[in-house]
Every structure is written in structure tokens, then in C-alpha cells.
Motif scaffolding. Structure first.
Motif, PDB file in Angstrom:
ATOM      1  N   CYS A  46       1.972  -1.396  -8.799  1.00  0.00           N
ATOM      2  CA  CYS A  46       1.974  -2.860  -8.949  1.00  0.00           C
ATOM      3  C   CYS A  46       2.072  -3.347 -10.389  1.00  0.00           C
ATOM      4  O   CYS A  46       2.287  -4.539 -10.623  1.00  0.00           O
ATOM      5  N   GLY A  47       1.906  -2.458 -11.378  1.00  0.00           N
ATOM      6  CA  GLY A  47       1.947  -2.923 -12.759  1.00  0.00           C
ATOM      7  C   GLY A  47       0.958  -4.054 -12.992  1.00  0.00           C
ATOM      8  O   GLY A  47      -0.164  -4.026 -12.512  1.00  0.00           O
ATOM      9  N   ARG A  48       1.413  -5.101 -13.689  1.00  0.00           N
ATOM     10  CA  ARG A  48       0.504  -6.203 -14.021  1.00  0.00           C
ATOM     11  C   ARG A  48       0.462  -7.297 -12.952  1.00  0.00           C
ATOM     12  O   ARG A  48      -0.092  -8.364 -13.170  1.00  0.00           O
ATOM     13  N   GLY A  49       1.048  -7.039 -11.786  1.00  0.00           N
ATOM     14  CA  GLY A  49       0.866  -7.931 -10.645  1.00  0.00           C
ATOM     15  C   GLY A  49       1.981  -8.904 -10.349  1.00  0.00           C
ATOM     16  O   GLY A  49       1.854  -9.727  -9.444  1.00  0.00           O
ATOM     17  N   VAL A  50       3.100  -8.810 -11.062  1.00  0.00           N
ATOM     18  CA  VAL A  50       4.208  -9.743 -10.819  1.00  0.00           C
ATOM     19  C   VAL A  50       4.775  -9.545  -9.418  1.00  0.00           C
ATOM     20  O   VAL A  50       5.041 -10.511  -8.698  1.00  0.00           O
ATOM     21  N   GLY A  51       4.958  -8.294  -9.000  1.00  0.00           N
ATOM     22  CA  GLY A  51       5.504  -8.034  -7.671  1.00  0.00           C
ATOM     23  C   GLY A  51       4.618  -8.580  -6.565  1.00  0.00           C
ATOM     24  O   GLY A  51       5.098  -9.191  -5.610  1.00  0.00           O
ATOM     25  N   SER A  52       3.312  -8.387  -6.687  1.00  0.00           N
ATOM     26  CA  SER A  52       2.383  -8.911  -5.674  1.00  0.00           C
ATOM     27  C   SER A  52       2.431 -10.435  -5.633  1.00  0.00           C
ATOM     28  O   SER A  52       2.351 -11.043  -4.553  1.00  0.00           O
ATOM     29  N   GLU A  53       2.565 -11.049  -6.788  1.00  0.00           N
ATOM     30  CA  GLU A  53       2.711 -12.508  -6.871  1.00  0.00           C
ATOM     31  C   GLU A  53       3.949 -12.963  -6.099  1.00  0.00           C
ATOM     32  O   GLU A  53       3.907 -13.927  -5.323  1.00  0.00           O
ATOM     33  N   ILE A  54       5.059 -12.245  -6.273  1.00  0.00           N
ATOM     34  CA  ILE A  54       6.305 -12.561  -5.563  1.00  0.00           C
ATOM     35  C   ILE A  54       6.133 -12.375  -4.061  1.00  0.00           C
ATOM     36  O   ILE A  54       6.584 -13.196  -3.259  1.00  0.00           O
ATOM     37  N   ILE A  55       5.486 -11.279  -3.670  1.00  0.00           N
ATOM     38  CA  ILE A  55       5.279 -10.996  -2.247  1.00  0.00           C
ATOM     39  C   ILE A  55       4.501 -12.127  -1.580  1.00  0.00           C
ATOM     40  O   ILE A  55       4.804 -12.522  -0.448  1.00  0.00           O
ATOM     41  N   LEU A  56       3.529 -12.681  -2.274  1.00  0.00           N
ATOM     42  CA  LEU A  56       2.764 -13.809  -1.734  1.00  0.00           C
ATOM     43  C   LEU A  56       3.552 -15.113  -1.797  1.00  0.00           C
ATOM     44  O   LEU A  56       3.658 -15.833  -0.792  1.00  0.00           O
ATOM     45  N   ASP A  57       4.104 -15.432  -2.962  1.00  0.00           N
ATOM     46  CA  ASP A  57       4.700 -16.753  -3.181  1.00  0.00           C
ATOM     47  C   ASP A  57       6.113 -16.896  -2.632  1.00  0.00           C
ATOM     48  O   ASP A  57       6.467 -17.959  -2.137  1.00  0.00           O
ATOM     49  N   ARG A  58       6.902 -15.853  -2.724  1.00  0.00           N
ATOM     50  CA  ARG A  58       8.305 -15.937  -2.298  1.00  0.00           C
ATOM     51  C   ARG A  58       8.521 -15.410  -0.885  1.00  0.00           C
ATOM     52  O   ARG A  58       9.437 -15.830  -0.198  1.00  0.00           O
ATOM     53  N   PHE A  59       7.700 -14.432  -0.456  1.00  0.00           N
ATOM     54  CA  PHE A  59       7.885 -13.830   0.857  1.00  0.00           C
ATOM     55  C   PHE A  59       6.891 -14.340   1.890  1.00  0.00           C
ATOM     56  O   PHE A  59       7.042 -14.087   3.071  1.00  0.00           O
ATOM     57  N   GLY A  60       5.829 -15.012   1.443  1.00  0.00           N
ATOM     58  CA  GLY A  60       4.863 -15.590   2.370  1.00  0.00           C
ATOM     59  C   GLY A  60       3.966 -14.596   3.068  1.00  0.00           C
ATOM     60  O   GLY A  60       3.476 -14.875   4.168  1.00  0.00           O
ATOM     61  N   ALA A  61       3.737 -13.438   2.460  1.00  0.00           N
ATOM     62  CA  ALA A  61       2.843 -12.449   3.076  1.00  0.00           C
ATOM     63  C   ALA A  61       1.445 -13.031   3.240  1.00  0.00           C
ATOM     64  O   ALA A  61       0.998 -13.853   2.438  1.00  0.00           O
ATOM     65  N   ASP A  62       0.772 -12.586   4.279  1.00  0.00           N
ATOM     66  CA  ASP A  62      -0.593 -13.036   4.539  1.00  0.00           C
ATOM     67  C   ASP A  62      -1.571 -12.416   3.540  1.00  0.00           C
ATOM     68  O   ASP A  62      -2.462 -13.088   3.035  1.00  0.00           O
ATOM     69  N   ARG A  63      -1.386 -11.118   3.282  1.00  0.00           N
ATOM     70  CA  ARG A  63      -2.237 -10.434   2.315  1.00  0.00           C
ATOM     71  C   ARG A  63      -1.480  -9.238   1.761  1.00  0.00           C
ATOM     72  O   ARG A  63      -0.559  -8.707   2.394  1.00  0.00           O
ATOM     73  N   VAL A  64      -1.888  -8.831   0.561  1.00  0.00           N
ATOM     74  CA  VAL A  64      -1.235  -7.733  -0.141  1.00  0.00           C
ATOM     75  C   VAL A  64      -2.287  -6.716  -0.556  1.00  0.00           C
ATOM     76  O   VAL A  64      -3.351  -7.079  -1.045  1.00  0.00           O
ATOM     77  N   SER A  65      -1.972  -5.461  -0.345  1.00  0.00           N
ATOM     78  CA  SER A  65      -2.708  -4.360  -0.970  1.00  0.00           C
ATOM     79  C   SER A  65      -1.762  -3.772  -2.005  1.00  0.00           C
ATOM     80  O   SER A  65      -0.562  -3.633  -1.750  1.00  0.00           O
ATOM     81  N   ALA A  66      -2.283  -3.450  -3.186  1.00  0.00           N
ATOM     82  CA  ALA A  66      -1.430  -2.945  -4.257  1.00  0.00           C
ATOM     83  C   ALA A  66      -2.215  -1.974  -5.115  1.00  0.00           C
ATOM     84  O   ALA A  66      -3.428  -2.108  -5.263  1.00  0.00           O
TER      85      ALA A  66
END
Length: 198
Positions: A46-66
Motif C-alpha cells: 500500500c505504500g503511503r496509502g494513495v491506492g487505498s484512498e483511490i479504492i475508497l473514493d474512486r471505486f466506492g469500496a465498503d472497506r479496505v485492508s492494506a
């Protein structure tokens, strides 16, 4: 393998984040066939969290594990994603700390080419995906990793690397079948695709 200082600077800057938000997110959203609403999504590396941010904001995931191998990057991701529905940890893609069949979608923003035993990482991804679950991937092929610039400036495993067709064959060996042709980007400097667990 952890990123060296040059790779860390290249991957953790505003230009890379902007590219992920605008370009890579669009690739993955199209490959996924739309949003990931209501899903439990796992981001590897996940690095510094940009991908998880995208997964939530752009893809609408309910929750992310990273997770990430680098404790410093996980700390940065925790600061970035504080208060969001994300569980962050230090972890290894070759030993994913998730139950079998627990994940709806796994997202790989260019991590597997860093893994010495990348075949084991594919096996672990297949294990944690539920039947019908999706893997979205972006990877660098062997011929790019073999260039003088990449060999000189970065730390990657030298042996047991892959081209796109070899990567797809390993996915299929673990029951992950492409939802379409693997797409070459930037003149073949990287490839992207999606695969579903049968």
C-alpha cells in the motif's frame, strides 16, 4: 523487496499520486467493469496509502485492508487514511494475513515484480479471493527490469522475472482467469489487466 531511496522518491511524490488518481484509477475502474461498491478490497503493497484512498473514493469500496513490507510506509498510510474504513498492517504478499475466500477484490498497483517468489504471491492472492473474486493488476515486465536504468537505479530481484504472458499463465494455474486481453501501456513498459477466480 523494500524500495530503495530512489524508488521511494519516485513512488511517493505528488506526480505519481496524480497519475494514480487520474490514469491508473480509470484503467482499473474500466477493467473492473465499474465500481466496487460494498466490497472488501485488499491492496497489496500500500505504500503511503494513495491506492487505498483511490479504492475508497474512486471505486466506492465498503472497506479496505492494506499492507506493506515497509513499516515507515504503513505509518505514512495510517496518517493519510486516519478515520477511513481501512485496516493497515505490516505484511508480506507471500503470507497474507487474511482467511481463505475472505476478499472480494485484490488490487496490485505494481507490487508483484518486487517479490522474489512472485509465484507464491499469486497463490496467496488466489487463496484469499472468494470464488468470483477479482484481481486488478499493473506490473512491470522482465524486459523493463532488465534495462540498464532500472538495474542501476533500483533494487529488484534479478532472477525469476516475468513477461505478461508468463504472468497470465501463472494466474491461470491458480484459477485466476483473465477477463480480457492484458493491455500494454507506455510502449510495453508496463501491463495492466484483470482476472477472476473460478
Amino acid at each position: 523487496m523494500k524500495l530503495n531511496s530512489i524508488e521511494r522518491a519516485a513512488m511517493n511524490n505528488p506526480l505519481r499520486a496524480a497519475h494514480q488518481h487520474r490514469v491508473e484509477a480509470a484503467w482499473f475502474r474500466r477493467l473492473a467493469g465499474g465500481a466496487l461498491s460494498g466490497q472488501h478490497v485488499l491492496e497489496i503493497g500500500c505504500g503511503r496509502g494513495v491506492g487505498s484512498e483511490i479504492i475508497l473514493d474512486r471505486f466506492g469500496a465498503d472497506r479496505v485492508s492494506a499492507f506493506d513490507l515497509d513499516e515507515l510506509m504503513v505509518t505514512k498510510a495510517q496518517r493519510r487514511l486516519h478515520g477511513r474504513p481501512v485496516t493497515l498492517s505490516v505484511g508480506d504478499v507471500c503470507a497474507i494475513d487474511q482467511p481463505s475466500g475472505a476478499i472480494d477484490t485484490v488490487v496490485d498497483f505494481g507490487i508483484i515484480h518486487h517479490v522474489p517468489d512472485w509465484q507464491l504471491s499469486i497463490a496467496e492472492i488466489a487463496r484469499v479471493l472468494r470464488p468470483g473474486g477479482l484481481l486488478l493488476f499493473e506490473e512491470l515486465p522482465r524486459h523493463v527490469l532488465d534495462t540498464w536504468v532500472v538495474r542501476t537505479l533500483t533494487d529488484h530481484p534479478r532472477e525469476n522475472r516475468f513477461e505478461a504472458a508468463e504472468f497470465a499463465a501463472e494466474l491461470a494455474r491458480h484459477g485466476l482467469h483473465g477477463t480480457g486481453a492484458i493491455e500494454q501501456r507506455f510502449g510495453g513498459a508496463l501491463f495492466v489487466g484483470a482476472a477472476r477466480k473460478s
